[in-house]
Scaffold this motif. Structure first.
Motif, mmCIF file in Angstrom:
data_model
loop_
_atom_site.group_PDB
_atom_site.id
_atom_site.type_symbol
_atom_site.label_atom_id
_atom_site.label_comp_id
_atom_site.label_asym_id
_atom_site.label_seq_id
_atom_site.Cartn_x
_atom_site.Cartn_y
_atom_site.Cartn_z
ATOM 1 N N ALA A 121 -29.229 -17.323 -1.312
ATOM 2 C CA ALA A 121 -29.256 -18.705 -0.843
ATOM 3 C C ALA A 121 -27.894 -19.114 -0.288
ATOM 4 O O ALA A 121 -27.805 -19.761 0.772
ATOM 5 N N LEU A 122 -26.823 -18.740 -0.979
ATOM 6 C CA LEU A 122 -25.478 -19.076 -0.504
ATOM 7 C C LEU A 122 -25.156 -18.365 0.805
ATOM 8 O O LEU A 122 -24.487 -18.922 1.688
ATOM 9 N N GLN A 123 -25.651 -17.121 0.937
ATOM 10 C CA GLN A 123 -25.430 -16.372 2.172
ATOM 11 C C GLN A 123 -26.130 -17.039 3.353
ATOM 12 O O GLN A 123 -25.541 -17.228 4.425
ATOM 13 N N VAL A 124 -27.413 -17.431 3.160
ATOM 14 C CA VAL A 124 -28.157 -18.081 4.242
ATOM 15 C C VAL A 124 -27.541 -19.441 4.568
ATOM 16 O O VAL A 124 -27.448 -19.834 5.741
ATOM 17 N N LYS A 125 -27.106 -20.155 3.529
ATOM 18 C CA LYS A 125 -26.465 -21.453 3.743
ATOM 19 C C LYS A 125 -25.213 -21.304 4.623
ATOM 20 O O LYS A 125 -25.015 -22.072 5.579
ATOM 21 N N ALA A 126 -24.389 -20.301 4.308
ATOM 22 C CA ALA A 126 -23.164 -20.081 5.086
ATOM 23 C C ALA A 126 -23.493 -19.756 6.542
ATOM 24 O O ALA A 126 -22.829 -20.241 7.465
ATOM 25 N N GLU A 127 -24.504 -18.938 6.760
ATOM 26 C CA GLU A 127 -24.891 -18.574 8.122
ATOM 27 C C GLU A 127 -25.399 -19.793 8.885
ATOM 28 O O GLU A 127 -25.103 -19.961 10.082
ATOM 29 N N MET A 128 -26.180 -20.667 8.215
ATOM 30 C CA MET A 128 -26.700 -21.867 8.867
ATOM 31 C C MET A 128 -25.573 -22.844 9.185
ATOM 32 O O MET A 128 -25.582 -23.498 10.242
ATOM 33 N N GLU A 129 -24.585 -22.933 8.283
ATOM 34 C CA GLU A 129 -23.450 -23.822 8.537
ATOM 35 C C GLU A 129 -22.627 -23.308 9.708
ATOM 36 O O GLU A 129 -22.181 -24.098 10.572
ATOM 37 N N ALA A 130 -22.431 -21.994 9.750
ATOM 38 C CA ALA A 130 -21.644 -21.410 10.846
ATOM 39 C C ALA A 130 -22.339 -21.603 12.194
ATOM 40 O O ALA A 130 -21.674 -21.785 13.229
ATOM 41 N N ALA A 131 -23.666 -21.579 12.184
ATOM 42 C CA ALA A 131 -24.417 -21.726 13.430
ATOM 43 C C ALA A 131 -24.662 -23.185 13.795
ATOM 44 O O ALA A 131 -25.225 -23.469 14.860
ATOM 45 N N GLY A 132 -24.243 -24.105 12.941
ATOM 46 C CA GLY A 132 -24.446 -25.525 13.227
ATOM 47 C C GLY A 132 -25.903 -25.954 13.069
ATOM 48 O O GLY A 132 -26.307 -26.977 13.633
ATOM 49 N N THR A 133 -26.641 -25.214 12.274
ATOM 50 C CA THR A 133 -28.073 -25.505 12.135
ATOM 51 C C THR A 133 -28.312 -26.835 11.446
ATOM 52 O O THR A 133 -29.181 -27.613 11.855
ATOM 53 N N PHE A 134 -27.557 -27.114 10.393
ATOM 54 C CA PHE A 134 -27.771 -28.356 9.669
ATOM 55 C C PHE A 134 -27.444 -29.570 10.542
ATOM 56 O O PHE A 134 -28.175 -30.568 10.522
ATOM 57 N N GLU A 135 -26.352 -29.487 11.314
ATOM 58 C CA GLU A 135 -25.996 -30.600 12.195
ATOM 59 C C GLU A 135 -27.103 -30.855 13.210
ATOM 60 O O GLU A 135 -27.467 -32.017 13.493
ATOM 61 N N ALA A 136 -27.641 -29.762 13.767
ATOM 62 C CA ALA A 136 -28.701 -29.920 14.766
ATOM 63 C C ALA A 136 -29.951 -30.543 14.143
ATOM 64 O O ALA A 136 -30.600 -31.404 14.754
ATOM 65 N N LYS A 137 -30.298 -30.126 12.940
ATOM 66 C CA LYS A 137 -31.491 -30.669 12.293
ATOM 67 C C LYS A 137 -31.297 -32.122 11.904
ATOM 68 O O LYS A 137 -32.241 -32.924 11.975
ATOM 69 N N TRP A 138 -30.084 -32.494 11.476
ATOM 70 C CA TRP A 138 -29.831 -33.896 11.158
ATOM 71 C C TRP A 138 -29.908 -34.757 12.411
ATOM 72 O O TRP A 138 -30.410 -35.904 12.358
ATOM 73 N N ALA A 139 -29.431 -34.217 13.538
ATOM 74 C CA ALA A 139 -29.527 -34.959 14.794
ATOM 75 C C ALA A 139 -30.994 -35.185 15.172
ATOM 76 O O ALA A 139 -31.381 -36.276 15.615
ATOM 77 N N GLU A 140 -31.836 -34.160 14.981
ATOM 78 C CA GLU A 140 -33.265 -34.294 15.261
ATOM 79 C C GLU A 140 -33.908 -35.314 14.331
ATOM 80 O O GLU A 140 -34.742 -36.123 14.747
ATOM 81 N N GLU A 141 -33.516 -35.291 13.069
ATOM 82 C CA GLU A 141 -34.083 -36.210 12.085
ATOM 83 C C GLU A 141 -33.689 -37.646 12.393
ATOM 84 O O GLU A 141 -34.513 -38.569 12.315
ATOM 85 N N ASN A 142 -32.434 -37.871 12.748
ATOM 86 C CA ASN A 142 -31.974 -39.220 13.082
ATOM 87 C C ASN A 142 -32.669 -39.738 14.335
ATOM 88 O O ASN A 142 -33.012 -40.930 14.420
ATOM 89 N N ALA A 143 -32.856 -38.859 15.311
ATOM 90 C CA ALA A 143 -33.555 -39.257 16.537
ATOM 91 C C ALA A 143 -35.010 -39.613 16.221
ATOM 92 O O ALA A 143 -35.563 -40.564 16.784
ATOM 93 N N ARG A 144 -35.621 -38.875 15.328
ATOM 94 C CA ARG A 144 -37.009 -39.154 14.951
ATOM 95 C C ARG A 144 -37.130 -40.508 14.272
ATOM 96 O O ARG A 144 -38.034 -41.286 14.542
ATOM 97 N N LYS A 145 -36.172 -40.808 13.362
ATOM 98 C CA LYS A 145 -36.191 -42.097 12.675
ATOM 99 C C LYS A 145 -35.967 -43.234 13.647
ATOM 100 O O LYS A 145 -36.606 -44.294 13.555
ATOM 101 N N ALA A 146 -35.031 -43.052 14.589
ATOM 102 C CA ALA A 146 -34.759 -44.087 15.576
ATOM 103 C C ALA A 146 -35.989 -44.343 16.435
ATOM 104 O O ALA A 146 -36.320 -45.498 16.758
ATOM 105 N N GLN A 147 -36.662 -43.293 16.839
ATOM 106 C CA GLN A 147 -37.871 -43.428 17.643
ATOM 107 C C GLN A 147 -38.965 -44.175 16.868
ATOM 108 O O GLN A 147 -39.689 -45.002 17.424
ATOM 109 N N LYS A 148 -39.037 -43.922 15.594
ATOM 110 C CA LYS A 148 -40.057 -44.555 14.767
ATOM 111 C C LYS A 148 -39.789 -46.040 14.600
ATOM 112 O O LYS A 148 -40.718 -46.848 14.463
ATOM 113 N N GLN A 149 -38.481 -46.432 14.592
ATOM 114 C CA GLN A 149 -38.115 -47.826 14.391
ATOM 115 C C GLN A 149 -38.145 -48.656 15.652
ATOM 116 O O GLN A 149 -38.051 -49.891 15.590
#
Length: 375
Positions: A344-372
């Motif tokens: 789990a820590l290995q996959v987490k590090a790889e996702m952080e290095a690839a900016g995956t979490f930032e991209a998913k948070w951006a998608e989530e925030n855009a989805r919430k904004a669209q809903k509102q």
């Protein structure tokens, strides 16, 4: 009506008239299936002394959610249908071999014969950790907590009980004859059926309406007392039939082993791959944990496919009894808790290095904004 309803589609020769025996068996088999589609279902009474039947009629109302002509056709295993809208008659053509009516009818008839036969045979089954009802004989497993089907064949059920079907077919003159026949079964143990006068008498009033079953308990108590007077009251006087004996008799040991393994795999996944465990070992919370777990599942599947040489496109789930085991759960089963945390820590590090979490948070925030946004 019979085949007349399908005159324009199929030959009427494909629709022979049914004997009363077949008609009754078909009605018993199809009624619960139709009831699964409609809240109110009834079969109109047939004319007395009718020698055969062209079809089977159900009067229905109040369809359940999701019911449609196609779902009705599916549950009835009909190969052809003529659906009608509104309060009109719809017709379904069911192949003669769609249901094993003979075997099912024979089993239901047996369990309802002589009043309480089903209850008597059910008591003997429970003492071996089994259950018997109109659907057949099953093992009542505690680990995992489920039921495991053994057989629906009356012939095989009686063979396991060690009782002669030919003797049953000869019929019995008295209840005592039935009890003597049942007592020939290796599953019959009078001392376990009626362990004491106190427990036997306690339920007598409640069992009053089941006269044959009450008489059977009296018969068993009589046998238990006789054994005690003969000095054979020891619990070990008669070998007990167990679940393992039933599994061996019906050749179900391998299926039981597969069921236990599937249960163990599912339990391992629940214990080693929960959201709370991921939070503890990674320090993450909320949606980030879900995204991480989704990524871990994908990596586990990829690794399992690569290591085992599984061809892409093959089924990724294995169903064993009530359990459906996914490929990621199979891969996880080979890992310890420490292995899971490290992975789990290995996959987490790889996702952080690839900016995956930032991209998913951006998608989530855009989805919430669209809903509102106002519509």
């Amino acid at each position: 009506m019979g085949g007349n309803a399908f005159r324009g589609k199929l030959s009427t020769a494909l629709f022979p008239r049914m004997s009363p025996h077949t008609y009754q068996a078909l009605r018993a088999r199809l009624l619960p299936l139709v009831q699964s589609q409609f809240e109110s279902v009834a079969v109109p009474r047939e004319a007395p002394e009718k020698v055969d039947h062209g079809d089977l009629d159900f009067v229905v109302t109040r369809p359940r959610p999701g019911t449609s002509p196609s779902t009705v056709q599916k549950v009835l295993r009909a190969t052809h249908s003529i659906p009608q809208e509104g309060n009109r008659t719809s017709n379904y053509a069911i192949p003669a071999n769609a249901f094993d009516l003979g075997a099912e009818w024979e089993r239901i008839l047996f369990l309802h014969s002589y009043g309480d036969t089903g209850m008597i045979f059910g008591v003997l089954a429970r003492m071996a950790g089994l259950s018997l009802n109109v659907h057949g004989l099953k093992v009542r497993l505690l680990i995992p907590r489920t039921t495991f089907h053994l057989t629906s064949s009356l012939q095989d059920i009686l063979a396991f009980y060690g009782l002669s079907k030919s003797r049953w077919n000869e019929a019995f003159e008295t209840q005592r004859d039935v009890f003597e026949w049942v007592a020939m079964s290796p599953l019959f143990d009078a001392q376990r059926i009626v362990p004491s006068d106190r427990t036997h008498d306690r339920g007598r009033k409640a069992r009053g309406a089941r006269s044959m079953f009450q008489n059977f308990l009296d018969f068993a108590q009589e046998r238990a007392v006789a054994a005690s007077l003969d000095g054979n009251a020891s619990p070990s006087a008669k070998p007990r039939i167990t679940q393992d004996d039933a599994l061996r008799f019906f050749g179900k040991e391998a299926e039981r082993a597969a069921l236990l393994r599937a249960s163990a795999i599912k339990e391992h996944a629940r214990a080693k791959f929960s959201g709370s465990f991921m939070e503890k070992c990674t320090g993450m919370q909320g949606l980030s944990v879900k995204w991480l777990m989704d990524a871990i599942r994908e990596r586990l599947v990829e690794g399992y496919v690569r290591q085992r040489g599984v061809t892409q496109g093959q089924p990724t789930d294995q169903t064993t009894g009530p359990f459906t085991v996914s490929v990621w759960e199979l891969a996880l089963f080979e890992m310890s808790k420490a292995d899971v945390a490290s992975f789990a820590l290995q996959v987490k590090a790889e996702m952080e290095a690839a900016g995956t979490f930032e991209a998913k948070w951006a998608e989530e925030n855009a989805r919430k904004a669209q809903k509102q946004m106002p519509k």
